[in-house]
Design an enzyme around this catalytic site. Structure first.
Site, short mmCIF file in Angstrom:
data_model
loop_
_atom_site.label_atom_id
_atom_site.label_comp_id
_atom_site.label_asym_id
_atom_site.label_seq_id
_atom_site.Cartn_x
_atom_site.Cartn_y
_atom_site.Cartn_z
N HIS A 40 -16.67 3.77 33.17
CA HIS A 40 -17.58 4.88 32.88
C HIS A 40 -16.93 6.21 33.27
O HIS A 40 -16.87 7.15 32.47
CB HIS A 40 -18.89 4.68 33.65
CG HIS A 40 -19.89 5.77 33.47
ND1 HIS A 40 -20.98 5.66 32.63
CD2 HIS A 40 -19.99 7.01 34.03
CE1 HIS A 40 -21.68 6.77 32.67
NE2 HIS A 40 -21.12 7.61 33.52
N GLU A 41 -16.43 6.27 34.51
CA GLU A 41 -15.82 7.51 34.99
C GLU A 41 -14.48 7.77 34.30
O GLU A 41 -14.11 8.93 34.06
CB GLU A 41 -15.63 7.45 36.51
CG GLU A 41 -16.92 7.26 37.31
CD GLU A 41 -17.92 8.38 37.09
OE1 GLU A 41 -17.52 9.49 36.67
OE2 GLU A 41 -19.13 8.13 37.31
N HIS A 73 -15.12 9.68 31.12
CA HIS A 73 -15.30 11.12 31.40
C HIS A 73 -13.95 11.79 31.63
O HIS A 73 -13.66 12.86 31.09
CB HIS A 73 -16.17 11.31 32.64
CG HIS A 73 -17.62 10.97 32.47
ND1 HIS A 73 -18.37 11.39 31.40
CD2 HIS A 73 -18.48 10.27 33.27
CE1 HIS A 73 -19.61 10.97 31.52
NE2 HIS A 73 -19.70 10.28 32.65
#
Length: 372
Positions: free
Chosen positions: A30-31, A34
């Protein structure tokens, strides 16, 4: 002490390790999404952390400080231009570089990348599972277990039998009851809720046979049980078919997940601490993973799919502090023709963050409350 003993009994060391691994991978990807979308647009990322709180390990690489933090409850990326800039005299002002300088579409891409990665991971895991295990066949009910000394055993039903027709009529893929659409295999339960003569057409080892019997749904006010545990049958599938089934399953899960979150918010606002099977806290999640670890690797994959879907949809809820809330602020600023002021944005984000923290505390309290 009894509460702690109850929690310890519900969890296993293997379950805890698998929980940390599944959540850790979901958080990392997820990170990472980003991070990748920010760097792809030329925006610096100051730090990347798995876990929150005190930093256990740090190492600079590629212009980013990579961290491992103490609390395994998420992670974060510190993207340049997201936080206020410190100006002369220690006064903070609205950032003008990095993320803040991106066009609206670029900002949304950075924010949306995290939930999208979890969604893609869930679809990828589903596709792998369906390719290996087969896709559900909603028009066929597979008997998974025949209970000993049951009516089903007396009728000759066996584990692995597949029910393909009821009373001479093929099981449909879907049917509607009370305005709700259900998978066809669930009609077996509804058929056994009615009295009368029943005929189950079974498929066993490539051959079909009919089992006919008289059925009384209730005796002395008690609901009668045929004595089978069953679910949808499966069919072998190619990768394209498995992928199409995964996408369709994900789309069908959206309203269910939204209802679960809506119910959670309602319970939170009314301080309703009664158990809710649809949303689990960290202890409930670890308990589910512990049970799955004792069953099979594919059971763990199913839990990983559900966790990634939940993480994706939860982060897209338009609450300030979550990715969805940040996307909402970007869109509001675009519609206004100018971004919110620093004071407005900080007030909204603080309120949103406080709400999310209280919501998490509520879920944890309700989670622990099950053991009292």
């Amino acid at each position: 002490m009894n509460v702690l003993q109850g929690i310890a009994a519900a969890l296993t060391p293997a379950g805890l390790l698998w929980t940390l691994l599944i959540i850790g991978i979901a958080t990392f990807l997820h990170e990472l999404a980003h991070y990748a979308l920010a760097r792809w647009q030329g925006v610096a990322v100051k730090s990347f952390s798995i876990g929150m709180g005190p930093i256990l390990f740090r190492r600079p690489w590629g212009g980013t400080e990579w961290r491992l933090s103490l609390l395994p409850i998420g992670g974060y990326v510190e993207i340049d231009g997201m936080a206020p800039q410190e100006g002369p005299g220690g006064v903070y002002r609205q950032p003008t570089r990095g993320f803040a300088a991106l066009p609206a579409l670029g900002k949304v891409a950075v924010l949306f990348a995290g939930p999208l990665m979890n969604l893609l991971l869930a679809v990828g895991l589903m596709t792998a599972m369906f390719t290996s295990q087969g896709v559900p066949a909603p028009d066929r009910a597979r008997v998974e277990r025949v209970l000993p000394n049951s009516r089903a055993q007396a009728l000759g039903l066996q584990n692995g039998d597949v029910i393909v027709a009821l009373d001479g009529r093929p099981i449909p893929e879907t049917y509607t009851v009370g305005g709700q659409t259900r998978a066809g295999w669930e009609s077996v339960r509804d058929a056994l809720a009615q009295d009368g003569r029943k005929t189950l057409t079974l498929e066993r080892a490539g051959q079909r046979r009919d089992v006919t019997f008289d059925w009384q749904a209730r005796v002395g006010g008690q609901q009668q049980r045929l004595g089978i545990q069953y679910g949808p049958d499966v069919r072998s599938a190619t990768v394209p078919v498995a992928l199409a089934t995964s996408l369709r399953t994900t789309a069908q899960a959206v309203p269910q997940v939204l209802r679960a979150f809506g119910n959670l918010f309602t319970r939170f606002l009314t301080l309703n601490l009664s158990p809710d099977e649809n949303v689990s806290g960290p202890i409930g999640t670890a308990e589910v993973v512990s049970r799955a670890a004792a069953v099979s690797g594919w059971a763990l994959v199913q839990v990983a799919i559900l966790l990634n879907l939940s993480l994706a949809f939860f982060n897209l809820i338009p609450i300030p502090g979550l990715d969805g809330g940040r996307i909402l602020l970007v869109l509001v600023g675009t519609l206004r023709g100018r971004p919110l002021t620093l004071a407005q944005e900080q007030a909204i984000n603080v309120a949103g963050f406080a709400f999310v923290m209280l919501l998490m505390a509520f879920v944890v309290v309700r989670d622990v409350g099950r053991f009292f």
